[in-house]
Design an enzyme around this catalytic site. Structure first.
Site, PDB file in Angstrom:
ATOM      1  CG  HIS A   1      -1.923  -0.997   1.363  1.00  0.00           C
ATOM      2  ND1 HIS A   1      -2.136  -1.738   2.498  1.00  0.00           N
ATOM      3  CD2 HIS A   1      -2.848  -1.426   0.464  1.00  0.00           C
ATOM      4  CE1 HIS A   1      -3.148  -2.578   2.309  1.00  0.00           C
ATOM      5  NE2 HIS A   1      -3.590  -2.415   1.078  1.00  0.00           N
TER       6      HIS A   1
ATOM      7  CE  LYS B   1     -14.441  -7.033   3.603  1.00  0.00           C
ATOM      8  NZ  LYS B   1     -13.230  -6.635   2.877  1.00  0.00           N
TER       9      LYS B   1
ATOM     10  NE  ARG C   1      -2.830  -7.657  -4.439  1.00  0.00           N
ATOM     11  CZ  ARG C   1      -3.622  -8.071  -3.460  1.00  0.00           C
ATOM     12  NH1 ARG C   1      -3.149  -8.214  -2.257  1.00  0.00           N
ATOM     13  NH2 ARG C   1      -4.888  -8.332  -3.681  1.00  0.00           N
TER      14      ARG C   1
ATOM     15  CB  SER D   1      -4.380  -6.417   4.747  1.00  0.00           C
ATOM     16  OG  SER D   1      -3.973  -5.169   4.255  1.00  0.00           O
TER      17      SER D   1
HETATM   18  O1  PNS Z   1      -8.483  -2.721   0.271  1.00  0.00           O
HETATM   19  P1  PNS Z   1      -9.687  -3.325  -0.369  1.00  0.00           P
HETATM   20  O2  PNS Z   1     -10.506  -4.074   0.655  1.00  0.00           O
HETATM   21  O3  PNS Z   1      -9.350  -4.153  -1.571  1.00  0.00           O
HETATM   22  O4  PNS Z   1     -10.590  -2.099  -0.882  1.00  0.00           O
HETATM   23  C1  PNS Z   1     -11.826  -2.310  -1.490  1.00  0.00           C
HETATM   24  C2  PNS Z   1     -12.610  -0.987  -1.566  1.00  0.00           C
HETATM   25  C3  PNS Z   1     -12.727  -0.360  -0.196  1.00  0.00           C
HETATM   26  C4  PNS Z   1     -11.915  -0.029  -2.495  1.00  0.00           C
HETATM   27  C5  PNS Z   1     -14.006  -1.338  -2.146  1.00  0.00           C
HETATM   28  O5  PNS Z   1     -14.579  -2.408  -1.444  1.00  0.00           O
HETATM   29  C6  PNS Z   1     -14.944  -0.139  -2.107  1.00  0.00           C
HETATM   30  O6  PNS Z   1     -14.784   0.800  -2.837  1.00  0.00           O
HETATM   31  N1  PNS Z   1     -15.915  -0.219  -1.173  1.00  0.00           N
HETATM   32  C7  PNS Z   1     -16.880   0.839  -0.949  1.00  0.00           C
HETATM   33  C8  PNS Z   1     -18.196   0.508  -1.660  1.00  0.00           C
HETATM   34  C9  PNS Z   1     -18.017   0.723  -3.149  1.00  0.00           C
HETATM   35  O7  PNS Z   1     -17.834   1.811  -3.617  1.00  0.00           O
HETATM   36  N2  PNS Z   1     -17.987  -0.407  -3.914  1.00  0.00           N
HETATM   37  C10 PNS Z   1     -17.676  -0.370  -5.318  1.00  0.00           C
HETATM   38  C11 PNS Z   1     -18.901  -0.414  -6.165  1.00  0.00           C
HETATM   39  S1  PNS Z   1     -18.898  -1.943  -6.991  1.00  0.00           S
END
Ligand code: PNS
Length: 164
Positions: free
Chosen positions: A17, A41, A90, A128
Site C-alpha cells: 500500500h 466486516k 498486483r 493485509s
Molecule cells: O483494500 P480493499 O478491501 O481491496 O478495498 C476495497 C474498496 C474499499 C476499495 C471497495 O470495497 C470499495 O470501494 N468499497 C466501498 C463501496 C463501493 O464503492 N464499492 C464499489 C462499487 S462496486
C-alpha cells in the site's frame, strides 16, 4: 489542483500500500487515502486505528491526507473533489474484481476515472490478509508492513485473543 483518492480497507497498511501511496502521490497535487468504515466486516483494527497507522507511516509525504469514509468510493471521491480513484494491481487475479469495480464506478459517476498502478514486483504477493495470517501464527511480518505497524499488529492480536 489535481486530486486523487486511494480507497481501501488498509487492515493493516502494508508496504505494498505504501508503495502505491508514494508513487501515486507523485502524480497528483493531493492524494487522499480513504479508509473504508465497513460495518459488514469485522476488521482487526478499528477505522480510527487504521487512520492513525496510515497517518504515522505517511507523515513524511507532504501531499497525502488520510480520511475515513463510509459508503461508495465514487461518492467519497466526489465529496473530496477528486478526479481519480487510484487502485493497485498486483496480479491477474486482481484484475477481474478491479475491472468490475472500476466499470461500475464509472457508470455511477463518469466524471471520476480509475487509475491503476501496478504494484512493485517485491510486493506483488502481499496482502493485509496474508499479513494477518502470518502474524496469527507468530511469524515475522517485518518484511511486509512498515516497522511501526509490526508491534501494533501483534499487540492487537494478543488483545483480541485475551478478550475471547
Ligand atoms: O483494500 P480493499 O478491501 O481491496 O478495498 C476495497 C474498496 C474499499 C476499495 C471497495 O470495497 C470499495 O470501494 N468499497 C466501498 C463501496 C463501493 O464503492 N464499492 C464499489 C462499487 S462496486
Amino acid at each position: 489542483m489535481r486530486r486523487a483518492v486511494y480507497p481501501g480497507s488498509f487492515d493493516p497498511v502494508t508496504l505494498g500500500h505504501l508503495d502505491i501511496i508514494r508513487r501515486s502521490s507523485d502524480l497528483v497535487d493531493e492524494l487522499i487515502v480513504g479508509v473504508l468504515n465497513n460495518s459488514a466486516k469485522t476488521p482487526l483494527f478499528s477505522v480510527e486505528e487504521r487512520v492513525k497507522l496510515l497517518m504515522d507511516v505517511t507523515k513524511d509525504i507532504s501531499n497525502v491526507r488520510i480520511q475515513a469514509f463510509s459508503g461508495l468510493s465514487v461518492n467519497f471521491a466526489k465529496e473530496m473533489g477528486a478526479e481519480f480513484i487510484v487502485r493497485g494491481l498486483r496480479a491477474i487475479t486482481d484484475f477481474e474484481y478491479e475491472l468490475q469495480m472500476a466499470q461500475t464506478n464509472r457508470i455511477m459517476n463518469p466524471e471520476i476515472d480509475t487509475v491503476f498502478l501496478t504494484t512493485s514486483l517485491e510486493y506483488a504477493y502481499l496482502s493485509s490478509t496474508t499479513v494477518k495470517e502470518v502474524a496469527s501464527y507468530g511469524g515475522d511480518i517485518s518484511k511486509f508492513v512498515p516497522a511501526t505497524v509490526v508491534d501494533q499488529v501483534f499487540h492487537k492480536m494478543a488483545e483480541k485473543k485475551n478478550k475471547k
